[in-house]
Enzyme design. Structure first.
Site: not given
Ligand code: AMP
Length: 548
Positions: A180, A325, A431, A436
């Protein structure tokens, strides 16, 4: 006592072949051109691939990387690699060169399986990869200047037919690895064990989660290089559901055509994919009504998007939250339909309730748990059998894990029914379209401009991309630097889609008591309209959506 039966992907593979031999993986090879393979055919190809991997010297624990879109061959690798005891490392094709080089070397990838269409992205980097012995090109396209290229179909051909005798695999052995970049510092690797993947796949099929069965057809738009496409390839194999893979055709038109022709019951993607598709559907009126059970996550899904899709096109999209994670599924919003309409939509807008085996808590600024009253907010902490306990070979992220809990960096509230609402983010990243952007790296690049004294980048809500970077900066006295000058400066230094669309020229960046940029204040100023963004003259946007 029961048998200590190992929870491994070998079972999922056996189940897929024996219980659902006629279920299919359907890949969009080109607009209008589909490739279909039954689970029985795929099983035979997975056996060949397993044999080929063994012949290439892949040992238990070795990392085998993929650099690929969502397609049949990628699916085959999803099973062959972990089932011989090696680790499937899905490389995110959206990352830029330094990140990719760091990740391939940090993971010590031994082989990279690469789609032919993606060869140009890696060939220049190949000499910098320290451990890669071979590149295996998938498709008939050019291998470019990749050193030691092998051909996927040729390897399978040479591996010959017949059942493969899979070695015993322990359930706590690593099955997959995904990095990530949604953290500060270098990208961090998350290892998924066979057990965690098996449990995650089982639970995400269930009621109050994705509700999957052999009657479903799943269109996985979420990339297989981002948290294993939210576990859907494994869940599809387990459920005996068809899996429809769009390859690199992520634009609304080919997606809509695929939905009309293949009639999936479920689709998975980030909000950007859905909002583009909604615009297309409103204009062209394709029949999307087969989609009765979709899932949207990766960024907050606006309730208007969910509602417009449902009311105008009969498409039901459930909102979910998770992280790399956390394998990723933690919560999903599937409130009972028999309730007051306003309340129903209020709950549909939340990130939902924890699925089985996932536990949540909120920690306030004072370090204590905050109550589940729907109002008090705190940092979300999560634990469960598919939540990472540390990063792969990287102690620099250790502070995120404590006493079996993961500090998510997301801020939210929980109500007495356990519905989670994310209200903010503590981690310093942005994001956009599901991928990211590092605010810290952008700031460093902006501050390398001779006229910039200081710069702080924050996320600005955006209807299409969920968030875009807004750069707040202080110029050297007397400097006449324009927005165009700044973008020109950045253009050579960062990926195109990282370029801020807006810059706000301010007198001073607010600071905390210890002298750090106080982004909370900047975000509050943005929300109340006191931070003026000067919009760049140039057209904004990135070439293609980057779904997460
Ligand atoms: P990733 O590890 O790239 O999948 O990103 C995870 C992060 O994306 C989370 O910790 C949140 O900050 C954001 N995220 C994922 N799903 C949501 C959601 N439904 N609403 C708001 N933020 C989200």
């Amino acid at each position: 006592m029961q048998n200590d039966f190992p929870l491994t992907l070998q079972h999922v593979q056996r189940r897929m072949r024996s219980c659902s031999p006629d279920a299919q993986v359907v890949t969009l090879m080109a607009p209008g051109e589909l490739r279909r393979a039954s689970f029985a055919e795929l099983g035979a190809r997975i056996d060949r691939l397993a044999r080929a991997l063994q012949r290439l010297g892949v040992q238990a624990g070795d990392r085998v990387a993929t650099f690929a879109w969502n397609n049949q061959r990628h699916f085959e690798l999803y099973f062959a690699v972990p089932c011989i005891g090696a680790v499937l490392h899905t490389l995110n094709i959206r990352l830029f060169e330094e990140q990719l080089t760091y990740i391939v070397n940090h993971a010590e990838d031994k082989l990279i399986f690469i789609d032919d269409s993606l060869v140009p992205l890696l060939e220049g980097l190949a000499p910098r990869f320290e451990h890669v012995a071979h590149f295996v090109v998938m498709g008939d396209g050019d291998a470019g200047s990749l050193p030691n290229p092998l051909r996927y179909e040729q390897l399978l051909e040479e591996a010959g037919p017949g059942n493969f005798d899979y070695p015993a695999v322990h359930e706590r052995q690593a099955a997959a690895l995904c990095y990530t970049s949604g953290t500060t510092g270098n990208p961090k690797g998350v290892l998924y064990s066979h057990r965690s993947t098996a449990m995650h796949s089982t639970v995400v099929m269930g009621p109050d989660a994705n509700l999957l069965s052999s009657r479903d057809r799943i269109l996985a738009v979420v990339p297989m290089f981002h948290v294993n496409a939210w576990g859907l390839p494994f869940a599809a194999a387990m459920a005996g559901a068809d899996l429809i893979l769009p390859n690199r055709y992520l634009q609304s038109e080919p997606l809509a055509q695929l939905i009309v022709s293949e009639r999936p019951t479920m689709m998975a993607g980030v909000p950007t994919i859905y909002s583009d598709l909604l615009r297309y559907a409103d204009e062209h009126r394709p029949d999307l009504s087969s989609l009765v059970n979709c899932i949207c996550g990766g960024s907050a899904a606006p309730v208007k998007l969910l509602r417009d899709f449902q009311e105008r096109h009969g498409v039901v999209i459930n909102h979910a939250w998770g992280m790399t994670e956390t394998s990723p599924i933690c919560t999903l919003a599937r409130p009972p339909v028999q309730m007051d309409e306003e309340e129903y939509w209020r709950l549909r807008a939340t990130q939902g309730r924890a699925v089985a085996w996932v536990e949540l808590r909120l920690i306030g600024d004072d370090g204590h748990e905050v109550p589940w009253d729907g109002e008090s907010t705190g940092e979300i902490e999560v634990r469960g059998p598919w939540v990472a306990s540390r990063y792969y070979n990287d102690p620099s992220g250790d502070e995120k894990f404590h006493d079996g809990w993961l500090r998510t960096g997301d801020i939210g509230s929980l109500d007495r029914g356990g519905y989670l609402r994310i209200t903010d983010r503590a981690k310093d990243v942005i994001k956009s379209g599901g991928e990211w952007i590092s605010s810290v790296e952008l700031e460093n690049e902006v501050m390398s401009h001779p006229d910039v004294v200081e710069a702080a980048v924050i996320a600005k809500p955006d209807e299409r991309w969920a968030e875009r970077p807004l750069c707040c900066l202080v110029l050297r006295e007397g400097a006449q630097t324009s927005v165009e000058d700044l973008r020109e400066h950045l253009r050579e230094r960062v990926a195109k889609w990282w370029l801020p669309d807006e810059f706000a020229f301010v007198e001073e960046i607010p600071k905390t008591s210890v002298g750090k940029f106080d982004k909370k204040v900047l975000r509050a100023q943005l929300a109340d309209g006191t931070l003026e963004g000067r919009v760049a003259v140039e057209a904004r946007g990135r070439p293609a959506p980057a779904p997460g």
